[in-house]
Every structure is written in structure tokens, then in C-alpha cells.
Motif scaffolding. Structure first.
Motif, PDB file in Angstrom:
ATOM      1  N   ILE A 152       0.848  -1.196   0.000  1.00  0.00           N
ATOM      2  CA  ILE A 152       0.000   0.000   0.000  1.00  0.00           C
ATOM      3  C   ILE A 152       0.883   1.246   0.000  1.00  0.00           C
ATOM      4  N   SER A 153       1.909   1.232   0.834  1.00  0.00           N
ATOM      5  CA  SER A 153       2.820   2.374   0.926  1.00  0.00           C
ATOM      6  C   SER A 153       3.462   2.673  -0.434  1.00  0.00           C
ATOM      7  N   GLU A 154       3.999   1.618  -1.059  1.00  0.00           N
ATOM      8  CA  GLU A 154       4.681   1.818  -2.339  1.00  0.00           C
ATOM      9  C   GLU A 154       3.729   2.301  -3.424  1.00  0.00           C
ATOM     10  N   ASN A 155       2.525   1.755  -3.433  1.00  0.00           N
ATOM     11  CA  ASN A 155       1.617   2.053  -4.538  1.00  0.00           C
ATOM     12  C   ASN A 155       0.761   3.290  -4.335  1.00  0.00           C
ATOM     13  N   LEU A 156       0.538   3.689  -3.085  1.00  0.00           N
ATOM     14  CA  LEU A 156      -0.216   4.930  -2.853  1.00  0.00           C
ATOM     15  C   LEU A 156       0.717   6.118  -2.662  1.00  0.00           C
ATOM     16  N   GLY A 157       2.010   5.816  -2.503  1.00  0.00           N
ATOM     17  CA  GLY A 157       2.966   6.904  -2.285  1.00  0.00           C
ATOM     18  C   GLY A 157       2.856   7.505  -0.898  1.00  0.00           C
ATOM     19  N   VAL A 158       2.408   6.689   0.072  1.00  0.00           N
ATOM     20  CA  VAL A 158       2.302   7.139   1.467  1.00  0.00           C
ATOM     21  C   VAL A 158       3.456   6.479   2.229  1.00  0.00           C
ATOM     22  N   PRO A 159       4.217   7.227   3.028  1.00  0.00           N
ATOM     23  CA  PRO A 159       5.316   6.583   3.761  1.00  0.00           C
ATOM     24  C   PRO A 159       4.821   5.384   4.579  1.00  0.00           C
ATOM     25  N   SER A 160       5.622   4.325   4.603  1.00  0.00           N
ATOM     26  CA  SER A 160       5.160   3.110   5.295  1.00  0.00           C
ATOM     27  C   SER A 160       4.896   3.354   6.778  1.00  0.00           C
ATOM     28  N   ILE A 161       5.617   4.266   7.381  1.00  0.00           N
ATOM     29  CA  ILE A 161       5.390   4.564   8.799  1.00  0.00           C
ATOM     30  C   ILE A 161       3.994   5.161   9.005  1.00  0.00           C
ATOM     31  N   GLU A 162       3.521   5.923   8.008  1.00  0.00           N
ATOM     32  CA  GLU A 162       2.186   6.520   8.089  1.00  0.00           C
ATOM     33  C   GLU A 162       1.109   5.438   7.919  1.00  0.00           C
ATOM     34  N   VAL A 163       1.344   4.495   7.002  1.00  0.00           N
ATOM     35  CA  VAL A 163       0.391   3.398   6.811  1.00  0.00           C
ATOM     36  C   VAL A 163       0.284   2.612   8.116  1.00  0.00           C
ATOM     37  N   TYR A 164       1.431   2.314   8.713  1.00  0.00           N
ATOM     38  CA  TYR A 164       1.440   1.563   9.968  1.00  0.00           C
ATOM     39  C   TYR A 164       0.771   2.369  11.088  1.00  0.00           C
ATOM     40  N   ARG A 165       1.049   3.675  11.136  1.00  0.00           N
ATOM     41  CA  ARG A 165       0.480   4.520  12.195  1.00  0.00           C
ATOM     42  C   ARG A 165      -1.052   4.486  12.133  1.00  0.00           C
ATOM     43  N   VAL A 166      -1.596   4.644  10.932  1.00  0.00           N
ATOM     44  CA  VAL A 166      -3.054   4.648  10.780  1.00  0.00           C
ATOM     45  C   VAL A 166      -3.624   3.257  11.089  1.00  0.00           C
ATOM     46  N   ALA A 167      -2.990   2.223  10.547  1.00  0.00           N
ATOM     47  CA  ALA A 167      -3.496   0.857  10.743  1.00  0.00           C
ATOM     48  C   ALA A 167      -3.457   0.450  12.216  1.00  0.00           C
ATOM     49  N   SER A 168      -2.450   0.912  12.940  1.00  0.00           N
ATOM     50  CA  SER A 168      -2.340   0.503  14.348  1.00  0.00           C
ATOM     51  C   SER A 168      -3.113   1.437  15.284  1.00  0.00           C
ATOM     52  N   PHE A 169      -3.472   2.635  14.802  1.00  0.00           N
ATOM     53  CA  PHE A 169      -4.203   3.593  15.647  1.00  0.00           C
ATOM     54  C   PHE A 169      -5.650   3.151  15.855  1.00  0.00           C
ATOM     55  N   TYR A 170      -6.302   2.718  14.785  1.00  0.00           N
ATOM     56  CA  TYR A 170      -7.722   2.365  14.875  1.00  0.00           C
ATOM     57  C   TYR A 170      -7.884   0.917  15.319  1.00  0.00           C
ATOM     58  N   LYS A 171      -8.653   0.758  16.402  1.00  0.00           N
ATOM     59  CA  LYS A 171      -8.873  -0.571  16.971  1.00  0.00           C
ATOM     60  C   LYS A 171      -9.594  -1.495  15.983  1.00  0.00           C
ATOM     61  N   ALA A 172     -10.306  -0.884  15.023  1.00  0.00           N
ATOM     62  CA  ALA A 172     -11.071  -1.688  14.066  1.00  0.00           C
ATOM     63  C   ALA A 172     -10.155  -2.470  13.119  1.00  0.00           C
ATOM     64  N   PHE A 173      -8.902  -2.047  13.004  1.00  0.00           N
ATOM     65  CA  PHE A 173      -7.999  -2.752  12.094  1.00  0.00           C
ATOM     66  C   PHE A 173      -7.232  -3.839  12.838  1.00  0.00           C
ATOM     67  N   ARG A 174      -7.175  -5.005  12.215  1.00  0.00           N
ATOM     68  CA  ARG A 174      -6.394  -6.116  12.778  1.00  0.00           C
ATOM     69  C   ARG A 174      -5.072  -6.210  12.035  1.00  0.00           C
ATOM     70  N   LEU A 175      -3.993  -6.353  12.800  1.00  0.00           N
ATOM     71  CA  LEU A 175      -2.678  -6.491  12.175  1.00  0.00           C
ATOM     72  C   LEU A 175      -2.190  -7.935  12.237  1.00  0.00           C
ATOM     73  N   LYS A 176      -3.031  -8.788  12.834  1.00  0.00           N
ATOM     74  CA  LYS A 176      -2.667 -10.214  12.892  1.00  0.00           C
ATOM     75  C   LYS A 176      -3.902 -11.008  12.453  1.00  0.00           C
ATOM     76  N   PRO A 177      -3.708 -12.216  11.947  1.00  0.00           N
ATOM     77  CA  PRO A 177      -4.869 -13.008  11.577  1.00  0.00           C
ATOM     78  C   PRO A 177      -5.703 -13.320  12.818  1.00  0.00           C
ATOM     79  N   SER A 178      -7.007 -13.451  12.631  1.00  0.00           N
ATOM     80  CA  SER A 178      -7.856 -13.785  13.772  1.00  0.00           C
ATOM     81  C   SER A 178      -8.357 -15.213  13.624  1.00  0.00           C
ATOM     82  N   GLY A 179      -8.955 -15.718  14.701  1.00  0.00           N
ATOM     83  CA  GLY A 179      -9.522 -17.055  14.647  1.00  0.00           C
ATOM     84  C   GLY A 179     -10.788 -17.070  13.802  1.00  0.00           C
ATOM     85  N   LYS A 180     -11.276 -18.270  13.497  1.00  0.00           N
ATOM     86  CA  LYS A 180     -12.507 -18.385  12.708  1.00  0.00           C
ATOM     87  C   LYS A 180     -13.677 -17.735  13.463  1.00  0.00           C
TER      88      LYS A 180
END
Ligand code: FES
Length: 164
Positions: free
Chosen positions: A42-70
Motif C-alpha cells: 500500500i505504501s509503495e503504490n499509494l505513495g504514502v510513507p510506510s510509517i504513516e500506513v502503519y500509524r493509521v493501521a495501528s491507531f484504529y482498533k477496528a484494524f487487525r494487524l494479525k490473523p484472527s480465529g474463525k
């Protein structure tokens, strides 16, 4: 996630902040979570620094950064649910499934998560399971819910094995 699928999610999207959130939602909906590889792509293709992608993804509780159970068992641990015993529910789920919050059981069938408020405080304590809500939950009712989901999973596994 294959880059072809990521390409179709990214098509027409720009590096505007709201577009980044939409992309992260779409990736999670498709994959169930947002992997490090997906964030890099996403960072490479949207031209957004990877640290910003990670910051947004980890800020919102709605986003999961690890796989979840069934089956994702989510406790509300917001103030209204907390004062009505949410901690007991979390202890019940963690003890019964032998898994830490945010992690997946060894068989991949369950994960236990918590959120700060589901916006229905009068119905607390609330537990959700894959999007279904269970208001006024008690440890006993939660134990039965987990037992019944485990039974259903065993039945499905038995039926799948019988077909092979
Ligand atoms: S605190 Fe649980 S729904 Fe608001």
C-alpha cells in the motif's frame, strides 16, 4: 494477499488520508487482517510513507494487524460494560479457550479481542461473536456460547472428514 488483488483494491485510489483508511478497510475485509506485506505494498503504490500506513493501521482498533480465529469473541471493556462485569467475561473467555486477548487458539478456531465501547452501553456488558451481539452477557452464558460454538466446529470437522 496477492498483489493482483491488492492492485484491484488500490485502483483509482490516491494518497489522500481518507483513501488510505478506505484501502485498509478493503484489505482487511478481503484478507481478515492487514499484513506487513500488505502495508508495504500500500505504501509503495499509494505513495504514502510506510510509517504513516502503519500509524493509521495501528491507531484504529477496528484494524487487525494479525490473523484472527474463525470465531472472533469480542468483549466490550468500556466503562459502562466494565462496571457491569466485563472483566469477568474476559477472564471466562481467556480461561475457557486458553488464549490471551489478541491471540488465536492453536487450532485457529477462536480469538478473543476487546474494544472500548460498542456504542450500546445500556445493553452491557456486551459480547459479540463474528458480528452477532449478545447483550447483558454473564460468564455462565458466555461459557455456554463458547461450548456451543466448539460443538458446532467439532461437528463440521467430523462431517468434513466423513466426506473424504
Ligand atoms: S461501554 Fe460497552 S457498549 Fe459502551
Amino acid at each position: 494477499m496477492e498483489s493482483l488483488q491488492l492492485d484491484s483494491i488500490l485502483r483509482g485510489r490516491s494518497s489522500q488520508p481518507h483513501q488510505l483508511i478506505e484501502v485498509l478497510h478493503d484489505v482487511q475485509e478481503y484478507c481478515g487482517y492487514i499484513s506487513v506485506e500488505a502495508m508495504r505494498y500500500i505504501s509503495e503504490n499509494l505513495g504514502v510513507p510506510s510509517i504513516e500506513v502503519y500509524r493509521v493501521a495501528s491507531f484504529y482498533k477496528a484494524f487487525r494487524l494479525k490473523p484472527s480465529g474463525k470465531n472472533v469473541i469480542t468483549m466490550c471493556t468500556g466503562t459502562a460494560c466494565h462496571v457491569r462485569g466485563a472483566k469477568l467475561l474476559l477472564d471466562q473467555a481467556v480461561g475457557q479457550l486458553k488464549v490471551k486477548p489478541g491471540e488465536v487458539t492453536e487450532d485457529g478456531l477462536f480469538s478473543v479481542e476487546y474494544v472500548n465501547c460498542l456504542g450500546a452501553c445500556a445493553l452491557g456488558p456486551i459480547v459479540t461473536e463474528n458480528g452477532s451481539s449478545y447483550p447483558h452477557m454473564t460468564p455462565g452464558k458466555l461459557r455456554k456460547l463458547i461450548d456451543s460454538l466448539s460443538r458446532k466446529e467439532r461437528e463440521e470437522a467430523k462431517n468434513a472428514a466423513a466426506q473424504h
